[in-house]
Design a protein around this motif. Sequence first.
Motif, PDB file in Angstrom:
ATOM      1  N   ASP A 287     -82.705 -29.847  28.043  1.00  0.00           N
ATOM      2  CA  ASP A 287     -83.835 -29.346  27.247  1.00  0.00           C
ATOM      3  C   ASP A 287     -83.740 -29.675  25.762  1.00  0.00           C
ATOM      4  O   ASP A 287     -84.280 -28.935  24.932  1.00  0.00           O
ATOM      5  CB  ASP A 287     -83.975 -27.837  27.450  1.00  0.00           C
ATOM      6  N   ALA A 288     -83.052 -30.752  25.421  1.00  0.00           N
ATOM      7  CA  ALA A 288     -82.944 -31.162  24.014  1.00  0.00           C
ATOM      8  C   ALA A 288     -83.274 -32.638  23.902  1.00  0.00           C
ATOM      9  O   ALA A 288     -82.740 -33.450  24.667  1.00  0.00           O
ATOM     10  CB  ALA A 288     -81.534 -30.900  23.491  1.00  0.00           C
ATOM     11  N   LEU A 290     -85.610 -35.602  21.038  1.00  0.00           N
ATOM     12  CA  LEU A 290     -85.823 -36.142  19.690  1.00  0.00           C
ATOM     13  C   LEU A 290     -86.048 -35.086  18.629  1.00  0.00           C
ATOM     14  O   LEU A 290     -85.872 -35.350  17.451  1.00  0.00           O
ATOM     15  CB  LEU A 290     -87.101 -36.991  19.689  1.00  0.00           C
ATOM     16  N   LYS A 291     -86.522 -33.911  19.045  1.00  0.00           N
ATOM     17  CA  LYS A 291     -86.811 -32.877  18.046  1.00  0.00           C
ATOM     18  C   LYS A 291     -85.610 -31.965  17.816  1.00  0.00           C
ATOM     19  O   LYS A 291     -85.672 -31.047  17.006  1.00  0.00           O
ATOM     20  CB  LYS A 291     -88.049 -32.071  18.457  1.00  0.00           C
ATOM     21  N   SER A 314     -86.501 -38.172  25.046  1.00  0.00           N
ATOM     22  CA  SER A 314     -87.903 -38.125  24.650  1.00  0.00           C
ATOM     23  C   SER A 314     -88.078 -36.859  23.804  1.00  0.00           C
ATOM     24  O   SER A 314     -87.090 -36.226  23.423  1.00  0.00           O
ATOM     25  CB  SER A 314     -88.831 -38.198  25.861  1.00  0.00           C
ATOM     26  N   ASP A 315     -89.306 -36.512  23.456  1.00  0.00           N
ATOM     27  CA  ASP A 315     -89.484 -35.454  22.455  1.00  0.00           C
ATOM     28  C   ASP A 315     -88.626 -34.215  22.733  1.00  0.00           C
ATOM     29  O   ASP A 315     -87.943 -33.715  21.853  1.00  0.00           O
ATOM     30  CB  ASP A 315     -90.965 -35.031  22.397  1.00  0.00           C
ATOM     31  N   GLU A 316     -88.703 -33.710  23.943  1.00  0.00           N
ATOM     32  CA  GLU A 316     -88.004 -32.455  24.247  1.00  0.00           C
ATOM     33  C   GLU A 316     -87.124 -32.571  25.486  1.00  0.00           C
ATOM     34  O   GLU A 316     -86.773 -31.554  26.101  1.00  0.00           O
ATOM     35  CB  GLU A 316     -89.024 -31.314  24.441  1.00  0.00           C
ATOM     36  N   HIS A 317     -86.787 -33.782  25.887  1.00  0.00           N
ATOM     37  CA  HIS A 317     -85.951 -34.006  27.058  1.00  0.00           C
ATOM     38  C   HIS A 317     -84.823 -34.975  26.724  1.00  0.00           C
ATOM     39  O   HIS A 317     -85.037 -35.942  26.001  1.00  0.00           O
ATOM     40  CB  HIS A 317     -86.743 -34.647  28.204  1.00  0.00           C
TER      41      HIS A 317
END
Lengths: 372, 372
Positions: A287-288, A290-291, A314-317
């Motif tokens: 659950d972590a 690019l952000k 990816s953004d949140e993966h």
Amino acid sequence: MTAVPARIGDAIDEIDTPALIVDLDAFDRNVRKMADFARQHGVRLRPHAKTHKSPAIALKQIAHGAVGQCCQKVGEAEALVRGGVKDVLVSNQLVSEKKLRRLAALATDATIGLCFDAPEQVALASRVAKDFGVQIDGLVEIEVGMQRCGVEPGAAAVDLAKLIANSPGLRFRGLQAYHGTAQHLATHGDREQAIGGAADSVRKSVDALKLAGIPCEVVTGAGTGTYSIEGQSGLWNELQTGSYIFMDVDYARIGGRGGGRFNDFEHSLFVLATVMSVPNDERAIVDAGLKSMSFEKGPPWVHGRSDLECVGLSDEHGKLKLKSGKRPKLGEKVMLIPGHCDPTVNLHDWYVGVRRGRVEALWPITARGAAT
Amino acid sequence: MTAVPARIGDAIDEIDTPALIVDLDAFDRNVRKMADFARQHGVRLRPHAKTHKSPAIALKQIAHGAVGQCCQKVGEAEALVRGGVKDVLVSNQLVSEKKLRRLAALATDATIGLCFDAPEQVALASRVAKDFGVQIDGLVEIEVGMQRCGVEPGAAAVDLAKLIANSPGLRFRGLQAYHGTAQHLATHGDREQAIGGAADSVRKSVDALKLAGIPCEVVTGAGTGTYSIEGQSGLWNELQTGSYIFMDVDYARIGGRGGGRFNDFEHSLFVLATVMSVPNDERAIVDAGLKSMSFEKGPPWVHGRSDLECVGLSDEHGKLKLKSGKRPKLGEKVMLIPGHCDPTVNLHDWYVGVRRGRVEALWPITARGAAT
């Protein structure tokens, strides 16, 4: 500011994810090791707060002998001074009157330094400092090989130093000589060569200042990749290292002094993540993304797990390759070592300090996002 | 939260930098264009809030006909519901009871949906929803080609749908079928081919659900690069596009429908930066770097300036190549088009909305950093 992801005393499994974790034992050793190096070599340590953005960490570094902090932005200087730091150098140029006013306002509570590479910057800073009735220390930034900011070494540096010395509200202190692109060169030899070139530029400028009768008290620069070179050069007398407190993949990848990997410091910074999906025997998703981690230096390393490799964000993966074919459990935690620590820290509001498996510290990242 | 970088009515030159700028005219046209497309093709629009992280923008999209929002994180859902959004889908899996409680707490004020790809996730969500006395809409995420989360299409999707349908506190609504890696494929033909494959997976799953007598009301997915393909497929009936409101370099680089560049939407998002150093005729340095723009998709474009090219970013510096040999002035402003809009937005606390050269809107990025 987002919610605190843990409480003091929590076990690691109780920390909400993603969270930015500091291994306090490793962190303490890193802080001490750089402080010891500076002391042994008779140079001042002015750690870079652009890495940590946290007065809590700045005060620890100062408690171990650092003379103060440097930073890149006025917003960082504000957080540091409000947090109790008494000596802050903005290792950067300012061309905005608004920003200079904010900086001048800090100079009543702390010693404030600023870098210059153009006469217009000096004129503006002098006017604002005079207006506020404060004194700002001025350093001339010289170009030492990274081709970013800075005047040419030698005569141009002397001209600007003279201008600063003669400008009301400013006091010429010395040279900013930081070679950023040298920090991650592949081998220690490559880094020695780059800093050797930077040393020529420093020497040329110091000699020219001497000839002109302008005292140059400070030559400041160096980063985590080259600190031992500048620190033993006899030219630099102040180190601006930042990343050494945390380390990251980008530093762990370069070569060390005796061959092998650069391992002067230990990884102490991690992004704690949770396995949220395990679709098959080949991959797991955490659950972590690019952000929660800066990705421009490539994927994070999975700490202490040879069976897992992060192959993409990816953004949140985060996508983990299962190298042993064994599936991790849903909810299982992994510790990721960020590719690049500074911009990773800037994504979070809290450090969760962990020792012996328990949360022992919650430090706000006060200057997170302080880009102005 | 950092200070607001501007005041309503300010001219662009008065905005403190770096700042995240929205060109309101271009933004409005983008919002309308996607809304019109959805209306014309009889599909629902559920824009992705992971792009903008701002209830202010969500409400504008809804005012133009969007049915609600989707997002990746509970923290984003909290910001949306507190900001007045009545229908939020978390297009992601949850495996933490703490997070599920926060989500269930929102379901008293809004319609809440969640994706699943494993029975354990269903059991946990059902228990928490029951405990809170709420109903959560459940979607089965199917793997449609991007190899991230999701069950295999067909029988496995039916099994999980049945489980959701039979779980107290949950209601089976349909399929999550998002093909992330298709979005940036180089040509429209490549993207058609990828979404063609995804359509096979959707069709297989929809048919299997029908055969099993399970109503599948919603098939949701699509992004800015492929919206027109899913939107005209007759299979998807809900679009989750996010980036279309802003565009970025990564989307501007792909091919469009009739050849040429993808230009269905206009660049409306910029990082405003100030020239702080001009060391010579070859380069200028601006005050925005890695901490103001995501860099994993490469450097930003300099908007409207063929004489300047951004060739690199460090933490707080952007390096511009002077292509005409003409030096910009210290203090001059430049508008940078970010490489990747979503993680760029996540670095800022405020949108500064500009129209006809004046600041007209200041929207807080309420869910900035909301990664848990």
